[in-house]
Design an enzyme around this catalytic site. Structure first.
Site, PDB file in Angstrom:
ATOM      1  N   GLY A  87     -32.140 -28.150 -36.472  1.00  0.00           N
ATOM      2  CA  GLY A  87     -32.549 -26.985 -37.260  1.00  0.00           C
ATOM      3  C   GLY A  87     -32.376 -27.241 -38.735  1.00  0.00           C
ATOM      4  O   GLY A  87     -31.797 -28.243 -39.155  1.00  0.00           O
TER       5      GLY A  87
ATOM      6  N   GLY B 250     -31.025 -26.749 -42.530  1.00  0.00           N
ATOM      7  CA  GLY B 250     -29.731 -26.413 -43.124  1.00  0.00           C
ATOM      8  C   GLY B 250     -28.795 -27.591 -43.251  1.00  0.00           C
ATOM      9  O   GLY B 250     -29.056 -28.700 -42.776  1.00  0.00           O
TER      10      GLY B 250
ATOM     11  N   GLU C  38     -38.970 -29.496 -35.504  1.00  0.00           N
ATOM     12  CA  GLU C  38     -39.959 -28.696 -36.243  1.00  0.00           C
ATOM     13  C   GLU C  38     -39.896 -29.006 -37.734  1.00  0.00           C
ATOM     14  O   GLU C  38     -40.897 -29.200 -38.377  1.00  0.00           O
ATOM     15  CB  GLU C  38     -39.787 -27.200 -35.965  1.00  0.00           C
ATOM     16  CG  GLU C  38     -38.361 -26.715 -36.062  1.00  0.00           C
ATOM     17  CD  GLU C  38     -38.247 -25.214 -35.958  1.00  0.00           C
ATOM     18  OE1 GLU C  38     -38.766 -24.639 -34.996  1.00  0.00           O
ATOM     19  OE2 GLU C  38     -37.634 -24.613 -36.849  1.00  0.00           O
TER      20      GLU C  38
ATOM     21  N   ASN D 289     -31.980 -14.431 -41.436  1.00  0.00           N
ATOM     22  CA  ASN D 289     -33.282 -15.105 -41.618  1.00  0.00           C
ATOM     23  C   ASN D 289     -34.252 -14.820 -40.463  1.00  0.00           C
ATOM     24  O   ASN D 289     -35.411 -14.531 -40.687  1.00  0.00           O
ATOM     25  CB  ASN D 289     -33.090 -16.626 -41.697  1.00  0.00           C
ATOM     26  CG  ASN D 289     -32.212 -17.029 -42.865  1.00  0.00           C
ATOM     27  OD1 ASN D 289     -32.255 -16.400 -43.922  1.00  0.00           O
ATOM     28  ND2 ASN D 289     -31.408 -18.056 -42.684  1.00  0.00           N
TER      29      ASN D 289
ATOM     30  N   GLY E 210     -37.085 -21.355 -34.726  1.00  0.00           N
ATOM     31  CA  GLY E 210     -37.414 -22.119 -33.527  1.00  0.00           C
ATOM     32  C   GLY E 210     -36.218 -22.346 -32.627  1.00  0.00           C
ATOM     33  O   GLY E 210     -36.333 -23.025 -31.601  1.00  0.00           O
TER      34      GLY E 210
ATOM     35  N   LYS F 200     -16.616 -16.892 -44.937  1.00  0.00           N
ATOM     36  CA  LYS F 200     -16.052 -16.029 -45.987  1.00  0.00           C
ATOM     37  C   LYS F 200     -14.550 -16.297 -46.183  1.00  0.00           C
ATOM     38  O   LYS F 200     -13.710 -15.388 -46.097  1.00  0.00           O
ATOM     39  CB  LYS F 200     -16.293 -14.542 -45.685  1.00  0.00           C
ATOM     40  CG  LYS F 200     -17.750 -14.173 -45.437  1.00  0.00           C
ATOM     41  CD  LYS F 200     -18.604 -14.356 -46.668  1.00  0.00           C
ATOM     42  CE  LYS F 200     -20.075 -14.095 -46.374  1.00  0.00           C
ATOM     43  NZ  LYS F 200     -20.992 -14.824 -47.244  1.00  0.00           N
TER      44      LYS F 200
HETATM   45  N1  COA Z   1     -20.630 -13.574 -40.073  1.00  0.00           N
HETATM   46  C1  COA Z   1     -21.115 -13.233 -41.289  1.00  0.00           C
HETATM   47  N2  COA Z   1     -21.622 -14.127 -42.163  1.00  0.00           N
HETATM   48  C2  COA Z   1     -21.589 -15.426 -41.803  1.00  0.00           C
HETATM   49  C3  COA Z   1     -21.075 -15.845 -40.575  1.00  0.00           C
HETATM   50  C4  COA Z   1     -20.589 -14.864 -39.689  1.00  0.00           C
HETATM   51  N3  COA Z   1     -20.106 -15.189 -38.495  1.00  0.00           N
HETATM   52  N4  COA Z   1     -21.182 -17.185 -40.506  1.00  0.00           N
HETATM   53  C5  COA Z   1     -21.754 -17.594 -41.642  1.00  0.00           C
HETATM   54  N5  COA Z   1     -21.989 -16.530 -42.434  1.00  0.00           N
HETATM   55  C6  COA Z   1     -22.606 -16.532 -43.757  1.00  0.00           C
HETATM   56  C7  COA Z   1     -22.035 -17.613 -44.655  1.00  0.00           C
HETATM   57  O1  COA Z   1     -20.858 -17.172 -45.287  1.00  0.00           O
HETATM   58  C8  COA Z   1     -23.185 -17.816 -45.623  1.00  0.00           C
HETATM   59  O2  COA Z   1     -23.185 -16.730 -46.536  1.00  0.00           O
HETATM   60  P1  COA Z   1     -23.607 -16.916 -48.068  1.00  0.00           P
HETATM   61  O3  COA Z   1     -25.063 -17.256 -48.012  1.00  0.00           O
HETATM   62  O4  COA Z   1     -23.329 -15.585 -48.654  1.00  0.00           O
HETATM   63  O5  COA Z   1     -22.737 -18.030 -48.555  1.00  0.00           O
HETATM   64  C9  COA Z   1     -24.425 -17.649 -44.745  1.00  0.00           C
HETATM   65  O6  COA Z   1     -23.982 -16.893 -43.602  1.00  0.00           O
HETATM   66  C10 COA Z   1     -25.019 -18.962 -44.289  1.00  0.00           C
HETATM   67  O7  COA Z   1     -24.046 -19.689 -43.596  1.00  0.00           O
HETATM   68  P2  COA Z   1     -23.868 -21.267 -43.721  1.00  0.00           P
HETATM   69  O8  COA Z   1     -22.567 -21.625 -43.086  1.00  0.00           O
HETATM   70  O9  COA Z   1     -24.098 -21.698 -45.129  1.00  0.00           O
HETATM   71  O10 COA Z   1     -24.952 -21.860 -42.730  1.00  0.00           O
HETATM   72  P3  COA Z   1     -26.502 -22.203 -42.874  1.00  0.00           P
HETATM   73  O11 COA Z   1     -27.007 -22.155 -44.252  1.00  0.00           O
HETATM   74  O12 COA Z   1     -26.658 -23.454 -42.107  1.00  0.00           O
HETATM   75  O13 COA Z   1     -27.212 -20.994 -42.083  1.00  0.00           O
HETATM   76  C11 COA Z   1     -27.890 -19.708 -40.219  1.00  0.00           C
HETATM   77  C12 COA Z   1     -26.813 -20.619 -40.829  1.00  0.00           C
HETATM   78  C13 COA Z   1     -27.474 -19.358 -38.801  1.00  0.00           C
HETATM   79  C14 COA Z   1     -28.057 -18.443 -41.064  1.00  0.00           C
HETATM   80  C15 COA Z   1     -29.248 -20.503 -40.237  1.00  0.00           C
HETATM   81  O14 COA Z   1     -29.062 -21.731 -39.590  1.00  0.00           O
HETATM   82  C16 COA Z   1     -30.353 -19.732 -39.545  1.00  0.00           C
HETATM   83  O15 COA Z   1     -30.991 -18.887 -40.150  1.00  0.00           O
HETATM   84  N6  COA Z   1     -30.586 -20.017 -38.238  1.00  0.00           N
HETATM   85  C17 COA Z   1     -31.570 -19.322 -37.456  1.00  0.00           C
HETATM   86  C18 COA Z   1     -32.879 -20.027 -37.463  1.00  0.00           C
HETATM   87  C19 COA Z   1     -32.790 -21.358 -36.786  1.00  0.00           C
HETATM   88  O16 COA Z   1     -31.832 -21.706 -36.138  1.00  0.00           O
HETATM   89  N7  COA Z   1     -33.817 -22.145 -36.901  1.00  0.00           N
HETATM   90  C20 COA Z   1     -33.773 -23.432 -36.220  1.00  0.00           C
HETATM   91  C21 COA Z   1     -34.922 -24.221 -36.374  1.00  0.00           C
HETATM   92  S1  COA Z   1     -35.238 -24.524 -38.146  1.00  0.00           S
END
Ligand code: COA
Length: 502
Positions: free
Chosen positions: A263, A265, A288, A378, A382, A402
């Protein structure tokens, strides 16, 4: 000279400014735009739409492949143009508008959007706006750094606007494989039997008479905002590489593993990057998004072939890779997202799917989308396409968020995107939980022991012990299952005060 790129000369007269092309889009229309995780998106027409909205009522349903770059979602949101948005987004301003209920966001599996359009369960698409690097002699559209949903948008839309982007290298031509599944219920098997399989055409085939306008642009894709690996992402990568090594030693797969999906990130990128020094070779990707790590693996001689739907790179990697993209020809294919994410193909190839969780629970259910069960982050993207159908469905997350106020492993997830039946392996920087073949009581023990941060481990173990006393196949204390979340909402931390003071 843009005319070299419009090889069907009868289309030369269709070149107009973005403002003129945008007039084809009217209030209430459904618009399908190219763009997948900041790559290959329409860059000029959406801005012209936003300007028009200052002086007239203009609200549209906007469909794309996935998230957009160049602040397009922010600009359209601020201009009040979006009434409905699907299937994915990752923009902070749009996210807030969605959570205020101002934009109706339909969060879909990325493989499904065009299937719903094709079977007329959604739509119709009035106008498609597609970025291209060239138009072929027969009017075919050669996409740029992504295909996403562009092919089906263009095939189904009443009118097509092409954004011909002169900054996108012509060497991209030949790196796309546009295959459109035949109609149901008599659909043929999709002829993708390896990551390398070519099933379709190197362009989007359309009747050129439906091209209503061509807009010439010169703006580059936005870069991905990938953070450098840190101790935790390195630890997650380390656990995963060790696990994959064990799978090889136990004879479950060879040293070239199985086609990899990762994924978007930082964590997923760090895991793939970690494979550079791993004992594996002749790797393939069936993913993807192709990120920096894809090209690092290519250049390290570890990766033989990568199939994806977009190329999404950091600024440095973009500047390095795009000018020499032709050197990857024959080793890289971009496909429509319904094919890159197709359940049939993912199951056939036996993909290893690695995706990121926001939170997971002690039984292995995963929330990828909703903070505290209510606020959209977000979208599922996928991750569901891959998790349900992969040979190995792996979810990674840091154990804390956090600054430790949130444990990413909780008694019960506040929203479920991937249920326990679809999750094989969970990894945090603390360790890895291999959940295959385990019953819920065993899964809880394994996850608490291996994945929960030490500061929350006793709290989780105490919850599980007391839940076990009540019994059940998946023991829970329903009145307490969300206590960690509500405590966070009330006090700013999931940690109870007396424990926090210890
Ligand atoms: N509760 C609340 N907030 C949380 C959290 C939780 N359990 N875990 C992480 N966060 C927050 C982080 O603090 C961070 O916040 P900020 O932007 O204010 O700093 C934010 O969520 C992103 O977390 P991060 O650890 O930086 O991970 P990331 O950038 O890799 O994103 C997802 C993680 C899950 C949001 C992201 O992977 C996603 O949107 N996934 C769904 C789509 C997907 O999986 N696609 C796959 C194919 S591309």
């Amino acid at each position: 000279m843009y005319r070299d790129r419009i090889r069907l000369k009868s289309l030369w007269g269709k070149v107009v400014p973005a403002e003129e092309a945008a007039f084809l889009i009217k209030d209430g229309m459904t618009v399908g735009m190219s763009g997948f995780t900041r790559a290959g998106d329409a860059k000029a027409v959406p801005l012209a739409l936003a300007e028009r909205a200052a002086s007239e009522k203009l609200k549209i349903t906007l469909m794309t492949g996935a998230s957009l770059g160049n602040d397009v979602d922010r600009i359209l949101t601020e201009a009040g143009v979006l009434s409905r948005r699907l299937p994915f987004q990752a923009d902070p301003v749009l996210r807030k508008a969605i959570n205020r209920g101002e934009v109706m966001f339909v969060d879909q599996h990325l493989s499904e959007t065009v299937e719903l359009l094709r079977s007329r369960q959604m739509g119709p698409v009035d106008v498609a706006v597609i970025e291209a690097c060239a138009i072929t002699e027969n009017g075919g559209i050669v996409p740029t750094t992504s295909i996403g949903n562009s092919a089906t948008f263009a095939i189904l839309a009443e009118k097509i606007i092409i954004e011909l982007n002169l900054t996108q290298p012509l060497d991209l031509e030949g790196m796309h494989d546009v295959y459109i599944p035949t109609r149901r219920p008599f659909r043929e098997p999709i002829p993708v039997v390896t990551a390398e399989s070519r099933a379709g055409l190197p362009y989007i085939p359309i009747d050129p008479s439906r091209i209503a306008a061509i807009v010439v642009t010169r703006k580059q894709d936005s870069s991905a905002s990938i953070l450098p690996p840190d101790d935790e992402t390195n630890a997650i990568a380390g656990h995963l590489i060790e696990f994959l090594g064990r799978e090889v030693r136990q004879g479950r797969m060879g040293r070239s593993l199985a086609p990899l999906q990762a994924g978007i990130g930082t964590i997923a990128n760090a895991v793939l990057h970690g494979l550079i020094d791993g004992p594996f070779h002749d790797l393939t990707m069936y993913s993807e998004v192709l990120q920096d790590s894809t090209f690092e693996l290519f250049d390290a001689g570890k990766l033989n072939f990568a199939s994806g739907s977009s190329i999404t790179l950091s600024a440095g990697k973009y500047a390095e890779v795009l000018p020499k993209i032709g050197s990857y020809k024959g080793r890289l294919l971009l496909r429509p997202q319904e094919i890159s994410n197709h359940p049939e193909v993912i199951r056939r190839l036996g993909v290893i799917g690695i995706n990121t969780a926001l939170e997971c629970d002690i039984y292995g259910n995963v929330n990828s989308t909703h903070v505290n069960g209510t606020q959209m982050m977000n979208g599922i993207g996928g991750s569901g396409d891959f998790a349900r159908n992969s040979h190995l469905a792996i979810f990674v997350t840091k154990s804390l968020a956090k600054g430790g106020a949130i444990s990413s492993v909780v008694p019960m997830v506040s929203h479920v995107d991937h249920n326990e039946h679809d999750v094989d392996v969970l990894v945090t920087e603390v360790g890895l939980a291999d959940l295959r073949g385990l019953a819920p009581r065993e899964r809880a023990e394994t996850i608490i022991r291996n994945c929960v941060h030490p500061s929350y481990r006793e709290l989780a173990a105490d919850y599980q012990r007391r839940a076990l006393q009540r019994g059940g196949h998946t023991p829970h204390l329903l009145e307490e299952a969300f206590a960690w979340h509500t405590r966070f909402q009330q006090t700013g931390s999931m940690m109870p005060k007396p424990l926090a003071a210890e």
